[in-house]
Design a protein around this motif. Structure first.
Motif, PDB file in Angstrom:
ATOM      1  N   ILE A 138      77.922  75.272  21.938  1.00 54.56           N
ATOM      2  CA  ILE A 138      76.939  74.186  21.983  1.00 54.56           C
ATOM      3  C   ILE A 138      75.871  74.537  20.954  1.00 54.56           C
ATOM      4  O   ILE A 138      75.356  75.670  20.966  1.00 54.56           O
ATOM      5  N   ASN A 139      75.551  73.611  20.077  1.00 55.89           N
ATOM      6  CA  ASN A 139      74.536  73.915  19.075  1.00 55.89           C
ATOM      7  C   ASN A 139      73.145  73.810  19.725  1.00 55.89           C
ATOM      8  O   ASN A 139      72.584  72.724  19.886  1.00 55.89           O
ATOM      9  N   LEU A 140      72.628  74.986  20.123  1.00 56.94           N
ATOM     10  CA  LEU A 140      71.382  75.026  20.889  1.00 56.94           C
ATOM     11  C   LEU A 140      70.190  74.623  20.024  1.00 56.94           C
ATOM     12  O   LEU A 140      69.225  74.030  20.527  1.00 56.94           O
ATOM     13  N   GLN A 141      70.283  74.933  18.735  1.00 56.98           N
ATOM     14  CA  GLN A 141      69.196  74.553  17.839  1.00 56.98           C
ATOM     15  C   GLN A 141      69.072  73.028  17.769  1.00 56.98           C
ATOM     16  O   GLN A 141      67.970  72.474  17.798  1.00 56.98           O
ATOM     17  N   ASP A 142      70.222  72.353  17.723  1.00 52.61           N
ATOM     18  CA  ASP A 142      70.205  70.886  17.709  1.00 52.61           C
ATOM     19  C   ASP A 142      69.521  70.349  18.967  1.00 52.61           C
ATOM     20  O   ASP A 142      68.726  69.403  18.908  1.00 52.61           O
ATOM     21  N   LEU A 143      69.834  70.967  20.098  1.00 57.49           N
ATOM     22  CA  LEU A 143      69.244  70.501  21.359  1.00 57.49           C
ATOM     23  C   LEU A 143      67.726  70.697  21.334  1.00 57.49           C
ATOM     24  O   LEU A 143      66.963  69.813  21.736  1.00 57.49           O
ATOM     25  N   GLU A 144      67.303  71.866  20.832  1.00 58.87           N
ATOM     26  CA  GLU A 144      65.860  72.135  20.705  1.00 58.87           C
ATOM     27  C   GLU A 144      65.213  71.076  19.792  1.00 58.87           C
ATOM     28  O   GLU A 144      64.177  70.506  20.123  1.00 58.87           O
ATOM     29  N   ASN A 145      65.857  70.821  18.655  1.00 53.38           N
ATOM     30  CA  ASN A 145      65.271  69.903  17.660  1.00 53.38           C
ATOM     31  C   ASN A 145      65.148  68.481  18.194  1.00 53.38           C
ATOM     32  O   ASN A 145      64.225  67.752  17.846  1.00 53.38           O
ATOM     33  N   LEU A 146      66.121  68.093  19.043  1.00 52.02           N
ATOM     34  CA  LEU A 146      66.112  66.719  19.567  1.00 52.02           C
ATOM     35  C   LEU A 146      65.092  66.527  20.692  1.00 52.02           C
ATOM     36  O   LEU A 146      64.782  65.399  21.056  1.00 52.02           O
ATOM     37  N   SER A 147      64.604  67.671  21.245  1.00 54.14           N
ATOM     38  CA  SER A 147      63.834  67.575  22.493  1.00 54.14           C
ATOM     39  C   SER A 147      62.334  67.632  22.264  1.00 54.14           C
ATOM     40  O   SER A 147      61.860  68.337  21.372  1.00 54.14           O
ATOM     41  N   LYS A 148      61.613  66.906  23.127  1.00 51.86           N
ATOM     42  CA  LYS A 148      60.152  67.020  23.044  1.00 51.86           C
ATOM     43  C   LYS A 148      59.627  68.003  24.092  1.00 51.86           C
ATOM     44  O   LYS A 148      58.531  68.529  23.957  1.00 51.86           O
ATOM     45  N   SER A 149      60.412  68.259  25.136  1.00 47.95           N
ATOM     46  CA  SER A 149      59.986  69.267  26.120  1.00 47.95           C
ATOM     47  C   SER A 149      61.203  69.826  26.846  1.00 47.95           C
ATOM     48  O   SER A 149      62.283  69.231  26.823  1.00 47.95           O
ATOM     49  N   LYS A 150      60.988  70.981  27.491  1.00 47.75           N
ATOM     50  CA  LYS A 150      62.071  71.571  28.293  1.00 47.75           C
ATOM     51  C   LYS A 150      61.450  72.346  29.444  1.00 47.75           C
ATOM     52  O   LYS A 150      60.302  72.799  29.359  1.00 47.75           O
ATOM     53  N   ARG A 151      62.205  72.470  30.536  1.00 47.04           N
ATOM     54  CA  ARG A 151      61.745  73.297  31.650  1.00 47.04           C
ATOM     55  C   ARG A 151      62.963  73.787  32.429  1.00 47.04           C
ATOM     56  O   ARG A 151      64.013  73.123  32.440  1.00 47.04           O
ATOM     57  N   GLU A 152      62.806  74.942  33.094  1.00 44.17           N
ATOM     58  CA  GLU A 152      63.906  75.449  33.918  1.00 44.17           C
ATOM     59  C   GLU A 152      63.759  74.790  35.280  1.00 44.17           C
ATOM     60  O   GLU A 152      62.885  75.133  36.064  1.00 44.17           O
ATOM     61  N   ILE A 153      64.631  73.816  35.550  1.00 47.25           N
ATOM     62  CA  ILE A 153      64.479  73.031  36.766  1.00 47.25           C
ATOM     63  C   ILE A 153      65.122  73.731  37.962  1.00 47.25           C
ATOM     64  O   ILE A 153      64.719  73.542  39.111  1.00 47.25           O
ATOM     65  N   ARG A 154      66.137  74.534  37.676  1.00 48.04           N
ATOM     66  CA  ARG A 154      66.773  75.401  38.672  1.00 48.04           C
ATOM     67  C   ARG A 154      67.202  76.650  37.925  1.00 48.04           C
ATOM     68  O   ARG A 154      67.313  76.629  36.713  1.00 48.04           O
TER      69      ARG A 154
END
Ligand SMILES: NC(=O)c1ccc[n+]([C@@H]2O[C@H](COP(=O)([O-])OP(=O)(O)OC[C@H]3O[C@@H](n4cnc5c(N)ncnc54)[C@H](O)[C@@H]3O)[C@@H](O)[C@H]2O)c1
Length: 417
Positions: free
Chosen positions: A299-315
């Motif tokens: 999974i291209n994690l950098q792409d996911l980071e670039n597409l996102s405006k925020s992230k959180r560990e929900i579980r």
């Protein structure tokens, strides 16, 4: 004795875990009994980079029972079971592993086990062999040979052999039927589902479950997901594998098409950049993505980071990414091998086979290394037959034997109608 683990007070708990695994691993325990008498590794050192689990612990104790000095590091930053690591130290194994190591610590651990100057190396993913060949070449002359557990590692080794840079013989444990059939198909199939369930606690039935890659692991996973009521879509690049998936009753299509349909996406290719920005953009709100291939590059994690405006560990082991367009995508286990990160890897019954292959192959390697060149070797058939026979015996299953007449018929080209 040298070691570095998270917390030695976990050792008692780890001992119970190992005892449980031992009760489920009859083949390896039988081999341990033999090794206790024959001591095939007396005076030798075995350096190991495998996932530090209760099943690996049974193998480590078996090698030690055979007379080896054993030093163990982890084959993945997140897969170490800290209680097992502590218990193994009490069993006299030199362990350098704790869950959540960073990259620098990961290679520090690997170098610690190499400082023991191995005669035999056991690897899962090839990092140990790679480190020896690139940064610790002083050790090469001391090494009789090594063994590789997984597809990704074997691919690397074959590439090294092809380029003429492999300096000692390696056995491809991964490729032998008693490993590949049990582990890649049945093991990965069940334990990947286990990892997804423990991470998400979600219902599988009724979901559209996309499996990227229909090799041995993908075949196992697709069938287990179907068994739980999922509607499975397979993506592939190999026409033969794709056709097999169609004949097995799965829908097959390009990932760009599947991206819009899937609820859960699991990569299992051993390749890189399977799920990228172009797929993430098409996914439904709430889509879950994870990987059960060896490295966290599917999974291209950098792409996911670039597409996102925020992230959180929900579980634990589930990260929620909110994309610029408001859509949410959930990443399992940081894109690392989910059955080992969120669950416990393969069940002991499965690792019984893989690790019995390792134990017997190490014995073979020590006996025969002088006749082996630096190359990648298949596990000798007699080892595979012995492991399968011991497993059948432990299950109380008997089989027929070829008669002399049948043996002749099967080997004589002059026989006909
Ligand atoms: N999770 C575990 O416990 C576990 C266990 C065994 C192996 N593995 C790892 O799983 C991976 C796969 O192992 P395997 O034995 O199934 O390998 P395999 O070679 O049998 O199968 C891999 C499949 O992926 C396909 N593929 C490659 N690139 C692709 C792409 N871009 N899109 C779709 N499909 C693609 C290939 O055509 C092939 O059919 C390896 O990294 C291996 O090390 C993990």
């Amino acid at each position: 004795m040298k070691y570095k683990v998270k917390n030695m007070s976990l050792a008692e708990k780890g001992k119970f875990q190992i005892a449980w695994a031992e009760s489920r691993m009859p083949v390896l325990m039988k081999i341990r009994e033999e090794f206790e008498k024959t001591k095939p590794f007396k005076g030798l050192t075995i350096s190991v980079a495998l996932h530090v689990t209760k099943e690996t612990a049974v193998l480590m104790k078996t090698l030690k029972a055979g007379g080896a000095t054993v030093a163990l590091a982890a084959a993945n930053p997140l897969s170490t079971q800290d209680d097992v690591a502590a218990a193994l130290v009490e069993e006299g194994i030199n362990v350098f592993a704790w869950s959540g190591v960073n990259d620098e610590e990961y290679y520090w651990c690997m170098n610690q086990v190499l400082d023991f100057k191995p005669n035999v190396t056991l690897d899962d993913g090839g990092d140990l062999v790679n480190t020896i060949h690139t940064k610790r070449q002083d050790l090469i002359n001391n090494v009789f040979g090594g063994q590789e557990e997984t597809t990704t590692g074997v691919i690397r080794l074959r590439a090294m052999a092809e380029d003429g840079v492999l300096k000692y013989p390696m056995f491809a444990i991964n490729d032998t039927p008693t490993k590949g059939m049990f582990d890649n198909i049945y093991g990965t199939g069940q334990s990947t589902i286990d990892g997804i369930l423990r991470a998400t606690s979600m219902m599988i039935a009724g979901k559209t479950f996309v499996v990227c890659g229909y090799g041995r692991c993908g075949y196992g996973l697709s069938n287990r997901a179907r068994g739980m009521g999922a509607n499975v879509i397979v993506t592939e690049v190999d026409p033969v594998k794709a056709l097999q998936a169609v004949m097995d009753g799965f829908r097959v299509m390009p990932l760009k098409q599947a991206a819009e349909l899937g609820d859960i996406f699991i990569t299992i290719t051993g390749d890189r950049d399977i799920i990228t920005k172009e797929h993430m953009e098409l996914m439904k709100d709430g889509a879950i993505i994870g990987n059960t291939g060896h490295f966290n590059v599917e999974i291209n994690l950098q792409d996911l980071e670039n597409l996102s405006k925020s992230k959180r560990e929900i579980r634990k082991h589930v990260k929620e990414y909110t994309l610029e367009n408001g859509k949410k995508i959930y990443l399992l286990g940081e894109g690392r091998i989910i059955n080992l990160v969120a669950a416990e890897g393969h069940p002991p019954d499965v690792m019984d086979m893989s690790f019995a292959d390792h134990a017997l192959c190490a014995e073979y390697l020590v006996k025969n290394h002088k006749n082996l060149k630096p190359d990648v070797y298949n596990v000798p058939k007699e080892i595979d037959d012995k492991v399968a026979s011991l497993k059948l015996k432990s299950m109380g299953v008997e089989i027929d034997r070829l008669t002399e007449k049948q043996k002749k018929y099967l080997s004589d080209w002059k026989e006909g109608t």
